[in-house]
Design an enzyme around this catalytic site. Structure first.
Site, PDB file in Angstrom:
ATOM      1  N   ILE A  59      10.333   7.908   7.554  1.00  0.00           N
ATOM      2  CA  ILE A  59       9.800   7.022   8.590  1.00  0.00           C
ATOM      3  C   ILE A  59      10.898   6.649   9.586  1.00  0.00           C
ATOM      4  CG2 ILE A  59      10.255   4.814   7.394  1.00  0.00           C
ATOM      5  CD1 ILE A  59       7.293   4.049   8.163  1.00  0.00           C
ATOM      6  N   CYS A  60      10.493   6.445  10.848  1.00  0.00           N
ATOM      7  CA  CYS A  60      11.388   5.913  11.885  1.00  0.00           C
ATOM      8  C   CYS A  60      10.577   4.894  12.685  1.00  0.00           C
ATOM      9  CB  CYS A  60      11.981   7.023  12.747  1.00  0.00           C
ATOM     10  SG  CYS A  60      10.770   7.923  13.740  1.00  0.00           S
ATOM     11  N   ARG A  61      10.861   4.730  13.968  1.00  0.00           N
ATOM     12  CA  ARG A  61      10.124   3.728  14.748  1.00  0.00           C
ATOM     13  C   ARG A  61       8.732   4.225  15.140  1.00  0.00           C
ATOM     14  NH1 ARG A  61       9.669   2.359  20.146  1.00  0.00           N
ATOM     15  NH2 ARG A  61      11.283   3.837  20.748  1.00  0.00           N
ATOM     16  N   MET A  87       7.250   2.969  11.897  1.00  0.00           N
ATOM     17  CA  MET A  87       7.223   1.540  11.589  1.00  0.00           C
ATOM     18  C   MET A  87       6.310   0.772  12.540  1.00  0.00           C
ATOM     19  SD  MET A  87       8.859   0.906   8.824  1.00  0.00           S
ATOM     20  CE  MET A  87       8.896  -0.888   8.926  1.00  0.00           C
TER      21      MET A  87
END
Length: 108
Positions: A59-61, A87
């Protein structure tokens, strides 16, 4: 075509192994409790911190960096899926988060 899946935040079980590849300041502002934090640019030298037999939810932004990380991990023999929407989607779904800065968890 990618050799790995894109999954949505609702498909992540409570016992899932989450790898967060965002930068330190993003992690400190808000992250998934229990997630492993390795910024994308540190992934190659910290690869030994990951279990190749464990399914990783990366996961990232918003999903761009995690997509690249998942592709790279799969290419190196790891089991990884990309969390679609990152996120931002996690926050929108009302999923629980924690912060390291003493403030209300948020996504930067």
């Amino acid at each position: 075509m990618s050799d790995f899946e894109n999954v949505d935040v609702d498909s992540i079980g409570a016992d899932a192994k989450v790898l967060d590849v965002r930068e330190d300041y993003e992690w400190e502002a808000g992250h998934i409790d229990g997630a492993l934090h390795i910024p994308l640019d540190q992934l190659p030298e910290r690869l030994d911190e990951l279990d190749p037999d464990e399914d990783l939810h990366v996961i990232c932004r918003t999903g761009g960096r995690s997509y690249r990380a998942a592709a790279w991990l799969v290419g190196n023999g790891y089991s990884a899926v990309n969390v679609d929407g990152g996120m931002g989607a996690w926050l929108e779904a009302g999923k629980p988060m924690v912060s390291d800065n003493g403030q209300e968890p948020t996504v930067k």
